[in-house]
Structures are given as structure tokens and as C-alpha cells.
Design an enzyme around this catalytic site. Structure first.
Site, PDB file in Angstrom:
ATOM      1  N   ASN A 131      -6.890   4.924   7.786  1.00 44.99           N
ATOM      2  CA  ASN A 131      -6.484   3.510   7.767  1.00 44.99           C
ATOM      3  C   ASN A 131      -7.080   2.807   6.554  1.00 44.99           C
ATOM      4  O   ASN A 131      -8.171   3.161   6.104  1.00 44.99           O
ATOM      5  CB  ASN A 131      -6.991   2.823   9.043  1.00 44.99           C
ATOM      6  CG  ASN A 131      -6.589   1.363   9.128  1.00 44.99           C
ATOM      7  OD1 ASN A 131      -5.442   1.006   8.848  1.00 44.99           O
ATOM      8  ND2 ASN A 131      -7.522   0.497   9.487  1.00 44.99           N
ATOM      9  N   HIS A 144      -8.377  -0.951   5.420  1.00 42.59           N
ATOM     10  CA  HIS A 144      -8.736  -2.246   5.996  1.00 42.59           C
ATOM     11  C   HIS A 144      -9.247  -3.166   4.880  1.00 42.59           C
ATOM     12  O   HIS A 144     -10.043  -2.730   4.045  1.00 42.59           O
ATOM     13  CB  HIS A 144      -9.808  -2.066   7.080  1.00 42.59           C
ATOM     14  CG  HIS A 144     -10.176  -3.346   7.737  1.00 42.59           C
ATOM     15  ND1 HIS A 144      -9.366  -3.954   8.686  1.00 42.59           N
ATOM     16  CD2 HIS A 144     -11.230  -4.174   7.554  1.00 42.59           C
ATOM     17  CE1 HIS A 144      -9.924  -5.090   9.060  1.00 42.59           C
ATOM     18  NE2 HIS A 144     -11.054  -5.245   8.396  1.00 42.59           N
ATOM     19  N   ASN A 184       0.835  -1.214   0.000  1.00 40.77           N
ATOM     20  CA  ASN A 184       0.000   0.000   0.000  1.00 40.77           C
ATOM     21  C   ASN A 184       0.865   1.257   0.000  1.00 40.77           C
ATOM     22  O   ASN A 184       0.517   2.244  -0.645  1.00 40.77           O
ATOM     23  CB  ASN A 184      -0.972  -0.011   1.179  1.00 40.77           C
ATOM     24  CG  ASN A 184      -2.185  -0.879   0.882  1.00 40.77           C
ATOM     25  OD1 ASN A 184      -3.024  -0.521   0.056  1.00 40.77           O
ATOM     26  ND2 ASN A 184      -2.253  -2.037   1.522  1.00 40.77           N
ATOM     27  N   ALA A 213      -8.793  -3.240  -5.104  1.00 38.56           N
ATOM     28  CA  ALA A 213      -9.442  -2.286  -4.195  1.00 38.56           C
ATOM     29  C   ALA A 213      -8.442  -1.428  -3.413  1.00 38.56           C
ATOM     30  O   ALA A 213      -8.371  -0.221  -3.607  1.00 38.56           O
ATOM     31  CB  ALA A 213     -10.381  -3.028  -3.246  1.00 38.56           C
ATOM     32  N   ILE A 217      -2.395  -1.502  17.536  1.00 38.00           N
ATOM     33  CA  ILE A 217      -3.485  -0.568  17.818  1.00 38.00           C
ATOM     34  C   ILE A 217      -2.948   0.635  18.589  1.00 38.00           C
ATOM     35  O   ILE A 217      -2.127   0.497  19.499  1.00 38.00           O
ATOM     36  CB  ILE A 217      -4.649  -1.303  18.529  1.00 38.00           C
ATOM     37  CG1 ILE A 217      -5.297  -2.235  17.507  1.00 38.00           C
ATOM     38  CG2 ILE A 217      -5.648  -0.309  19.118  1.00 38.00           C
ATOM     39  CD1 ILE A 217      -6.609  -2.841  17.891  1.00 38.00           C
ATOM     40  N   LEU A 218      -3.386   1.816  18.184  1.00 36.84           N
ATOM     41  CA  LEU A 218      -2.974   3.049  18.860  1.00 36.84           C
ATOM     42  C   LEU A 218      -4.019   3.381  19.922  1.00 36.84           C
ATOM     43  O   LEU A 218      -5.212   3.166  19.721  1.00 36.84           O
ATOM     44  CB  LEU A 218      -2.845   4.176  17.837  1.00 36.84           C
ATOM     45  CG  LEU A 218      -1.720   3.967  16.808  1.00 36.84           C
ATOM     46  CD1 LEU A 218      -1.902   4.870  15.593  1.00 36.84           C
ATOM     47  CD2 LEU A 218      -0.345   4.197  17.444  1.00 36.84           C
TER      48      LEU A 218
HETATM   49  C1  GAR Z   1      -3.215  -4.846   3.761  1.00 35.02           C
HETATM   50  O1  GAR Z   1      -4.059  -5.801   3.207  1.00 35.02           O
HETATM   51  C2  GAR Z   1      -3.995  -3.960   4.730  1.00 35.02           C
HETATM   52  O2  GAR Z   1      -5.287  -3.688   4.314  1.00 35.02           O
HETATM   53  C3  GAR Z   1      -4.001  -4.828   5.957  1.00 35.02           C
HETATM   54  O3  GAR Z   1      -2.717  -5.391   5.991  1.00 35.02           O
HETATM   55  C4  GAR Z   1      -2.171  -5.492   4.672  1.00 35.02           C
HETATM   56  C5  GAR Z   1      -0.833  -4.805   4.620  1.00 35.02           C
HETATM   57  O4  GAR Z   1      -0.194  -5.029   3.394  1.00 35.02           O
HETATM   58  N1  GAR Z   1      -4.320  -4.064   7.122  1.00 35.02           N
HETATM   59  C6  GAR Z   1      -5.071  -4.520   8.128  1.00 35.02           C
HETATM   60  O5  GAR Z   1      -5.505  -5.644   8.185  1.00 35.02           O
HETATM   61  C7  GAR Z   1      -5.340  -3.507   9.235  1.00 35.02           C
HETATM   62  N2  GAR Z   1      -6.393  -3.950  10.078  1.00 35.02           N
HETATM   63  P1  GAR Z   1       0.981  -4.095   2.873  1.00 35.02           P
HETATM   64  O6  GAR Z   1       2.037  -4.011   3.976  1.00 35.02           O
HETATM   65  O7  GAR Z   1       1.507  -4.830   1.692  1.00 35.02           O
HETATM   66  O8  GAR Z   1       0.421  -2.740   2.521  1.00 35.02           O
END
Ligand code: GAR
Length: 201
Positions: A110, A112, A16, A182, A95-96
Site C-alpha cells: 500500500n 500512504h 500512482n 514522494a 479496507i480489506l
Molecule cells: C494517494 O495520495 C494515496 O497515497 C492515498 O490516496 C491518494 C490516491 O491518489 N491513499 C490513501 O490515503 C490510503 N490510505 P491516486 O488515485 O491519484 O493515486
């Protein structure tokens, strides 16, 4: 006109973060600039992505700061030091506290990997979200970008995108599809929208 200064918080691979860097280079993210990448893990590959893009990085380990309060105080002082306006949690797997989030109202975003309010809240992160979606047998899932408040995954929704679940999907396959179709699409757009609003453009 000066840009909104963004800190991206990461813990892992940072795809991301990669999408945000790409959006910045391609002129999709124009109202803000990534001024800092902060990780709570030294081994996060996201740090390499940031360095390759010439973005400053910092690592803060909770255990080395004597717990949550010390951890968050250190983060706050870095945010001041780098003159950060908004925080993007991009796979930041911790978690913050309410004390922290309430100090930055509508300034923490964030991403998700589900359509909130499905498969979210405490304990739902990363692959686990997709495992639960498959176990429940949903036909549609997706991703959500939202503001962060004191309730885990409970803040105001900024953007969502639906993704189909397919026959034979594993959690890993579904995770990849949700990211590609997405998360990597709506996160840069949502960040741009928030930065644009902050600047009052
Ligand atoms: C992503 O899928 C993000 O949406 C998820 O962790 C992954 C991180 O991937 N986040 C959560 O689950 C937060 N609750 P990345 O390090 O490749 O961006």
C-alpha cells in the site's frame, strides 16, 4: 524469465497507477508487469489510464456482491483468473478484511500519504491525512510504502520519503507536493524491489 504479475487496486484518479505505468515503460519496473487494474468504483479515472495503456480492467462493487465477503470472494477469483502474484493498493479507498489480507502475506503493498506512524490508520485517507498534518502543524510529512496486514496501515514498512511542509500550504497543495516528490517516486521503486525479491534476483 517470467515477470511477477501485479494487480493494481484503485478507486479514484490513479496518479500512482500512472507512475507505475510510466516506470514500466521507462524500464524502472522491470521484474514485474501490471497484469490487471481493479476498481471498486465505475467512475474511477484510473480505469481510463489503464485502458489507454492496454491493461485489462475489472470493476467490482461491494453492494452488488452482497457485502464484504462476496466482494472479497469475487476479488480472489479474479486474482486466480489473472494469475496475480502481488497486489498494489494505489488509492484503493476501502479496507480489506483480515480474512483477505492474511491470505496474501507480504503480497499486498500500500502507498500512504504520510510518514507512518503519523496520521495513519482507520479514517486517515486521501486529503484528510494532509488536513490533519496541517492542523497539527508538522514541518515535515511524506509518504510510506508498506506491506498490508490485518492492522490498517500497520504492516512492515518498505520505503519512506520525507517532504517539507511550507508556509501557506493548503491540504490540496501539500497533497500534490507529497505525491510528486514522494509517492510517485517511491511506489514504483518499492514495487520493483518487492518483485525482484520474489523472483530471487
Ligand atoms: C494517494 O495520495 C494515496 O497515497 C492515498 O490516496 C491518494 C490516491 O491518489 N491513499 C490513501 O490515503 C490510503 N490510505 P491516486 O488515485 O491519484 O493515486
Amino acid at each position: 524469465m517470467s515477470k511477477v504479475r501485479i494487480a493494481v487496486f484503485v478507486s479514484g484518479g490513479g496518479t500512482n497507477l500512472g507512475a507505475l505505468i510510466k516506470a514500466q515503460n521507462r524500464g524502472i519496473l522491470t521484474s514485474g508487469e501490471i497484469a490487471l487494474v481493479l476498481s471498486n468504483k465505475r467512475s474511477a479515472y484510473a480505469l481510463t489510464r489503464a485502458k489507454n495503456a492496454g491493461i485489462p480492467t475489472e470493476v467490482i462493487i461491494r453492494a452488488e456482491e452482497g457485502g464484504q465477503e462476496g466482494f472479497e470472494n469475487k476479488i480472489k477469483s479474479l486474482l486466480d483468473q489473472y494469475k496475480i502474484d502481488i497486489i498494489v493498493l494505489a488509492g484503493f479507498m476501502t479496507i480489506l478484511s483480515e480474512q483477505f489480507t492474511s491470505a496474501y502475506p507480504e503480497r499486498i503493498i500500500n502507498v500512504h500519504p504520510s510518514l507512518i506512524p503519523a496520521f495513519c490508520g482507520k479514517g486517515y485517507y486521501g486529503l484528510k491525512v494532509h488536513e490533519e498534518a496541517l492542523a497539527r502543524g508538522v514541518k515535515v510529512t511524506g509518504a510510506t510504502v508498506h506491506f498490508v496486514n490485518e492492522i490498517p496501515d500497520g504492516g512492515k514498512i518498505i520505503m519512506q520519503k520525507a517532504v517539507a511542509v511550507k508556509e501557506g500550504d493548503t491540504a490540496e497543495i501539500l497533497q500534490q507536493r507529497v505525491m510528486r516528490l514522494a509517492e510517485w517516486v517511491i511506489l514504483p521503486r518499492a514495487v520493483q524491489e518487492v518483485c525482484k525479491n520474489i523472483k530471487g534476483e
